[in-house]
Each structure stands twice: as C-alpha cells, then as structure tokens.
Design an enzyme around this catalytic site. Structure first.
Site, PDB file in Angstrom:
ATOM      1  N   LYS A 178       0.793  -1.243  -0.081  1.00 25.88           N
ATOM      2  CA  LYS A 178      -0.008   0.120   0.075  1.00 25.88           C
ATOM      3  C   LYS A 178       0.943   1.377  -0.083  1.00 25.88           C
ATOM      4  O   LYS A 178       2.016   1.297  -0.082  1.00 25.88           O
ATOM      5  CB  LYS A 178      -1.061   0.144   1.197  1.00 25.88           C
ATOM      6  CG  LYS A 178      -1.518  -1.364   1.428  1.00 25.88           C
ATOM      7  CD  LYS A 178      -2.447  -2.044   0.614  1.00 25.88           C
ATOM      8  CE  LYS A 178      -2.611  -3.439   1.177  1.00 25.88           C
ATOM      9  NZ  LYS A 178      -3.737  -4.223   0.271  1.00 25.88           N
TER      10      LYS A 178
HETATM   11  C1  LIG Z   1      -4.124  -5.503   1.450  1.00 32.46           C
HETATM   12  C2  LIG Z   1      -5.628  -5.517   1.494  1.00 32.46           C
HETATM   13  C3  LIG Z   1      -5.929  -6.115   2.898  1.00 32.46           C
HETATM   14  C4  LIG Z   1      -5.245  -6.656   3.929  1.00 32.46           C
HETATM   15  O1  LIG Z   1      -4.259  -5.792   4.273  1.00 32.46           O
HETATM   16  P1  LIG Z   1      -3.318  -6.349   5.383  1.00 32.46           P
HETATM   17  O2  LIG Z   1      -2.662  -5.073   6.302  1.00 32.46           O
HETATM   18  O3  LIG Z   1      -2.170  -6.985   4.587  1.00 32.46           O
HETATM   19  O4  LIG Z   1      -3.961  -7.306   6.478  1.00 32.46           O
HETATM   20  C5  LIG Z   1      -7.401  -5.972   2.948  1.00 32.46           C
HETATM   21  N1  LIG Z   1      -8.388  -5.664   1.720  1.00 32.46           N
HETATM   22  C6  LIG Z   1      -7.607  -5.118   0.705  1.00 32.46           C
HETATM   23  C7  LIG Z   1      -8.726  -4.654  -0.181  1.00 32.46           C
HETATM   24  C8  LIG Z   1      -6.182  -5.194   0.382  1.00 32.46           C
HETATM   25  O5  LIG Z   1      -6.045  -4.825  -0.465  1.00 32.46           O
END
Ligand SMILES: *Cc1c(COP(=O)(O)O)cnc(C)c1O
Length: 381
Positions: A178
């Site tokens: 992210k």
């Molecule tokens: C990356 C992601 C998650 C999970 O995030 P983490 O912090 O890795 O648990 C959940 N939902 C979406 C849409 C994502 O892109």
C-alpha cells in the site's frame, strides 16, 4: 527488473525506529497513540484504533458489530481475499456482489441485487485506491451498517474530502503493497467514541485498562477482562515508522497520480481500457490496471512476456470465489468480476519509476499483446 511496487523508505524511518528501540518501550504505547491521532486527523475521522493489520481491523470491525453465525455480509469477490475471510472469521457468510466495470467497486445496484433478510452489513472496498460511492450504498442500505475496506485508499478522495470521512468504520492497511507502510499494520477510523473505546479493548484481550496506561499510572491498577477478545495490537516500533511515512503521503500521492496520467497518455494509442478517476473522486492509484481485449493472449502469457522484457507486472485483482478456499461457496452470477479478474493486469507503479522505465513497460506490453507500440510524443521524451 522493474518492480511492480516498492515502498518509499528513508533514513528518517530508520532513525525513528532506532529511537523507539533506545527508549526501551517497544510494544503498543505512546507512539501508537500518536499515530492513531495523526491518521484519524489525516482522514478526517474523530478516532483511530491501530491494529496489527487491515485483516485484523476488518475482523475487529465486524466482531464489534456483533456479526456471527447465521448472518450474511455483502462483499465484492473482486478483492484481496482478506475482505471475504474477515466475514468467515465471525462465523458468518460472505455474499459476493458484482462490481462496476469501470471502477471495480460495489455499487448500490450490485449490493441491492444480492441482499436477503439475513444481510447484516456491507463491506465496501475502495479497490486499488479507486474510491467507491459509499454514500449511494449507504442510502440504499440505510437499515444496516456499511463498513469500508479502505486498505488501499489512503490519500484517495471523494467529493473533495478524504475517503472514509464520516464512515461508521473504515479499515486501513500499512502493508508495503500500500502507499504507507509500517511493515505490517492496520487501523480502524470512526467518528463514534463508544465504538472506538470498545475496539480498543477488543484489540487488547478485552482489558479494561491498557498495559500502556497501567505502566503510565505507575501504581498498581488491576485490569479486568470483560469479554473474550484478541491480541491485534500494533507496536511502537511500527507506529514510529508510520508517523514518518504519513508525512510523505502528499508527495507519494502526487507522484503516483503523475505517473498514472503518463501511463494513460502512453497507453491511449493502444486503445486499452485503464483504471481512472471515477466521477466524484480521485484515486491514489495504489495499483494501475489495464484490461486486455479478448483478442489478446491470456494474461499469464502476457505476464511471462513482460517478465522476459524485464517488467514485473501482476495478474489483475483476484476474485475470492475462484480460489480453492471458496470452492463450492454459493454465489450468483459475477460477470464483471469474472471479466476483470481474467482479463486485467497490474503494471509497475512506484515513486521512483522513471520515464524510460514507463516507456519500456508500455512497449513491452504492446509487443506482448500484439499491438503497435506508440511512438513517444515529444512532450514525454
Ligand atoms: C491489502 C488488503 C487487505 C489486507 O491488508 P493487510 O494489512 O495486509 O492485512 C485487505 N483488503 C484489501 C482490499 C487489501 O488490498
């Protein structure tokens, strides 16, 4: 190899982490509290509750709503699998709704189409940072809570305000895939003080007095465990890193939007649909996807050709219903989801991507799908 994503990390993050280690307090403490206030302020929410990931944030949010066995929660299948899994953690059933072909997001229409009397909540994803029209979904589902999976959406806006503003609960991710990262990490933002207080207890074993508060109090204060809860805490090491990362957000978003605009211009002559800002909002372009025509080779072959040209791309957004973990899970027709997940792919996009590298990506893609590479226009040399 041109990487698909690369976190923007500097000496400041290393220094901030080292300072926490030297302080002797490395678990959840003052830095987490500061990070919560900073993220909440940045997205325009009253409260932030840090968690170990967005996955645990989503579980906590649904748990706090009392979602359990016999309940249904509407989610997109077109999402990282954690979205649907969070519903299963509660013993409830994820019900897959289809998405809009342009945004890849749920709409009021697709959600309404799969609602039943057992639907207890909707989990809306801002896919790859493209903001969903949450207001329309809330208006269509005014009798049940709408939670936002904003994992990818830090820095995206809707109606001129940050995504997640005024939501009952929004869940964020600080995974390196992210825009901002703490290694692993997450957050729930909300305007509801009571909900925030409950979420704080739920992420820390149900303790009535947090470990950090007991330490700060300096005298013997005995905590109680009012309900069975979880250890979903973030650490001060991670929060210190996150505080530095948050200062970089405006620059990261501006750079990603600049690179996305450049991809859009370079790809236009190929006639391939690409992700773009929806009407009413702006994306942070957490991922830049392009949809291949049916006449092009399978995405797997295109990815292989790109890899041979030194370009690390990825398949498009996954669809949970096509994974073995959801084999046999009942769902209605998902034609747009099927199309996007099989025919789209994600191109490299990171802060330090150069003009030359973008040119390499576009030329390699054009060759791989059998289209003529555009000659770069002078303004993009
Ligand atoms: C990356 C992601 C998650 C999970 O995030 P983490 O912090 O890795 O648990 C959940 N939902 C979406 C849409 C994502 O892109």
């Amino acid at each position: 190899m041109i990487p698909v994503m690369r976190p923007l990390l500097g000496e400041e993050e290393a220094q901030a982490v080292a300072d926490v280690v030297r302080s002797g307090w490395v678990a959840q403490g003052p830095r987490v509290a500061e990070f919560e206030r900073a993220i909440a302020a940045s997205v325009g929410a009253a409260h932030g509750v840090a968690t170990s990931s967005c996955t645990t944030a989503l579980h906590l949010a649904l748990h706090a709503l009392g979602i359990g066995p016999g309940d249904e929660v509407v989610v997109p299948s077109l999402s990282f699998i954690a979205t649907a899994n969070a519903v299963r953690y509660c013993g409830a059933v994820p019900v897959f709704a289809d998405v809009d072909p342009m945004t890849g997001n749920l709409t009021a229409e697709t959600v309404t189409a799969v609602r039943t009397p057992r639907t207890r909540a909707v989990l809306v994803v801002h896919q790859a940072g493209v903001p969903a029209d949450v207001a329309a979904i809330r208006a269509a589902c005014s009798d049940i809570p709408v939670v936002e999976d904003a994992a990818c959406a830090m820095g995206s806006t809707w109606g001129g305000r940050p995504v997640g503003t005024g939501a009952l609960m929004s869940a964020w991710s600080f995974h390196p895939r992210k825009l901002l990262t703490t290694g692993e990490g997450g957050m729930i933002t909300t305007d509801d003080a009571e909900l925030a207080a409950r979420l704080r207890r739920l992420r820390e074993h149900g303790m009535t007095v947090s470990a950090a508060d007991r330490h700060a109090a300096g005298r013997n204060s005995v905590e109680e465990y009012a309900e069975t809860a979880f250890n979903y805490r973030l650490t001060d090491i991670q929060a210190a890193m996150g505080l530095v990362q948050l200062r970089r957000l405006p620059g990261i978003v501006a750079r990603r939007r600049e690179l996305a605009a450049r991809y859009t211009a370079l790809l236009a002559p190929l006639g391939l649909p690409t992700v773009r800002d929806p009407e009413g909002g702006t994306s942070n372009f957490q991922s830049f996807w392009v949809v291949l025509p049916d006449s092009a080779p399978p995405v797997a072959d295109v990815l292989t050709a790109l890899a041979e040209a030194g370009v690390s791309a990825r398949r498009g957004i996954m669809a949970a219903h096509r994974e073995p973990a959801y084999a046999g899970h009942p769902h209605g027709p998902l034609p747009v989801t099927e199309h996007l997940t099989t025919r789209s792919l994600i191109l490299p996009l990171h802060h330090d991507l150069t003009d030359d590298e973008q040119g390499t990506v576009v030329a390699a893609l054009a060759a791989a799908v059998g289209l003529t590479a555009p000659s770069p226009s002078p303004s993009y040399r």
